[in-house]
Write a protein that holds these residues in place. Structure first.
Motif, PDB file in Angstrom:
ATOM      1  N   ALA A   1       0.843  -1.208   0.000  1.00  0.00           N
ATOM      2  CA  ALA A   1       0.000   0.000   0.000  1.00  0.00           C
ATOM      3  C   ALA A   1       0.871   1.249   0.000  1.00  0.00           C
ATOM      4  O   ALA A   1       0.600   2.221  -0.714  1.00  0.00           O
ATOM      5  CB  ALA A   1      -0.928  -0.016   1.217  1.00  0.00           C
TER       6      ALA A   1
ATOM      7  N   ALA B   1       2.362   1.598  -3.502  1.00  0.00           N
ATOM      8  CA  ALA B   1       1.379   2.011  -4.506  1.00  0.00           C
ATOM      9  C   ALA B   1       1.043   3.489  -4.362  1.00  0.00           C
ATOM     10  O   ALA B   1       0.665   4.151  -5.337  1.00  0.00           O
ATOM     11  CB  ALA B   1       0.124   1.154  -4.385  1.00  0.00           C
TER      12      ALA B   1
ATOM     13  N   ASN C   1      -4.116  -1.835  -5.272  1.00  0.00           N
ATOM     14  CA  ASN C   1      -2.681  -1.560  -5.143  1.00  0.00           C
ATOM     15  C   ASN C   1      -1.863  -2.459  -6.077  1.00  0.00           C
ATOM     16  O   ASN C   1      -0.876  -2.021  -6.669  1.00  0.00           O
ATOM     17  CB  ASN C   1      -2.225  -1.762  -3.692  1.00  0.00           C
ATOM     18  CG  ASN C   1      -2.819  -0.709  -2.769  1.00  0.00           C
ATOM     19  OD1 ASN C   1      -3.157   0.379  -3.226  1.00  0.00           O
ATOM     20  ND2 ASN C   1      -2.963  -1.031  -1.496  1.00  0.00           N
TER      21      ASN C   1
END
Ligand code: C5P
Length: 400
Positions: free
Chosen positions: A95, A98, A136
């Motif tokens: 996460a 991303a 993601n």
């Protein structure tokens, strides 16, 4: 300057982190040096001391380690290796990647690097399947991040599904492929191959299947690896040994094969050599079906997904070359040309499976590689030679 390859290994905080110790050992056997970076959560699962001992180098653990910042800045650290590897890559780390966060050493290195990044995700199946993680994953793939795994299987948390860290040899292969240690006409190219039959359950002990041995698909995987490709073999149940140096995913049903195929994109080349069952039983029985006096059981069939047609039809992630197989018993080339159009793939490899052809389970075959404009035939060749012809032609095609 030496030719010795090096990787920066970022170790996320997950139960699978202990496997990075084995990973470091295997990489060193391949003469790849490893600089470990441990996230804060990672220190809960492996110690810097064990990493430093195995890697025979200092382990970096904190962005604000002043000694490190004066001796070697994080920008330099992120760029001096040939490849950045994240294993295990947790949902949290993915996460951050991303979204371009840089609030600790690992995420800062990942944002600052100018090298390719390969990640080996590992997390609970629900976390993997969560729409946020899936978003993601898409973002990371668009950003050019390479993936190895995750595998489908039992997890430490007791659940089963996608989310298991890939096996160490598979991660090593993916690393070698990413840093072009594999030499050959297909080096730097990724290939996904489906092989074998699928088994479609009727009840827990019975299934619909076919006579595919998987030999042609396995030969393709083996030869592709020898030619330098990064190979993912998605196989239905077979009795064949798993070729070495490739990523191997075992599935049972057509739907599992389709899911595993789509989860392992993007690739440069997809070859559908599997004999996928056309139908499955719409509702397989939870318990073994019993003979009854009332008569025969009625099995309602449902159509299985056509993996080859699905791949050919993809918009964003369509492989540059999609190759299907056609087992035909008469007017082989004409039928295969029709199949080429129907499936929307680039080539069909046709073989004659009539009694005289007798291809199933045999080591020999005769193939015709059919594209929209050409037909190339190779008669009475071993399945390895057939694989070589197909793959060398594919290598040439991708260079055009
Ligand atoms: O339609 P048919 O089974 O003859 O097509 C054969 C080709 O299509 C093979 O390449 C096979 O792997 C692929 N196929 C598939 N999914 C299916 C059926 C066939 O990928 N459900």
């Amino acid at each position: 300057m030496t030719d010795k390859k090096s990787i920066l290994l970022i170790i996320g905080g997950g139960i699978a982190a202990y496997k990075c110790l084995e990973l470091i050992r295997r990489l060193k056997e391949q003469d790849i040096s490893v600089t470990p970076v441990l996230t804060k959560a990672g220190t809960e699962f492996v110690t810097p001391l064990s990493l430093a001992t195995l890697a025979e180098t200092e382990v970096h653990t904190d962005l604000f380690d002043l000694k490190n910042e004066t001796e070697i800045g994080h920008i330099q650290l992120s760029r001096q290796a040939d490849l950045v590897v994240v294993a295990p890559a947790t949902a949290d780390l993915m996460a951050k990647m991303a979204n371009g966060l840089a609030n600790d050493l690992a995420s800062t290195l990942l944002l600052a690097t100018d090298k390719d990044v390969l990640i080996a995700p590992a997390m609970n199946v629900r976390m993997w399947q969560h729409p946020a993680t899936q978003r993601n994953i898409d973002t990371l793939k668009q950003d050019g991040v390479k993936f190895v795994g995750p595998e489908i299987g039992d997890m430490a948390c007791g659940e089963t599904g996608p989310g298991r860290l890939s096996e160490v040899p598979d991660i090593v292969t993916a690393i070698q492929s990413a840093i072009h240690m594999k030499k050959g006409p297909l080096s730097g190219k990724s290939i996904l191959i489906t092989a074998g039959p699928t088994h479609e359950p009727i009840d827990p002990v019975r299934y619909i299947a076919n006579r595919s041995s998987g030999k042609q698909g396995y030969a393709l995987a083996e030869v592709a690896s020898v030619l330098g490709a990064d190979v993912t073999l998605i196989s239905g149940p077979t009795k064949l040994p798993v070729p070495s140096g490739i990523r191997f995913i075992e599935v049972e049903t057509a739907r599992e094969m389709r899911d595993a195929t789509l989860a392992n994109l993007p690739v440069d080349i997809a070859i559908c050599a599997a004999a996928v069952a056309d139908w499955r039983v719409k509702k397989s029985a939870g318990q073994k079906m019993k003979k009854t006096k009332e008569g025969l059981p009625q099995l309602e069939l449902a159509e299985n997904p056509d993996i080859l047609a699905n791949l050919s039809d993809l918009k964003d992630k369509r492989p540059s070359l999609v190759i299907g197989f056609a087992a035909e018993t008469e007017t082989v080339i004409e039928h295969a040309q029709k199949k080429l159009k129907k499936k929307g793939c680039d080539w069909i490899v046709a073989n004659d499976v009539s009694a005289k052809g007798n291809v199933f389970g045999n080591d020999e075959t005769s193939i015709h590689i059919i594209s929209a404009k050409t037909v190339e035939s190779f008669e009475n060749v071993s399945k390895e030679d057939a694989a070589k012809q197909i793959l060398l032609k594919a290598a040439k095609e991708l260079k055009l």
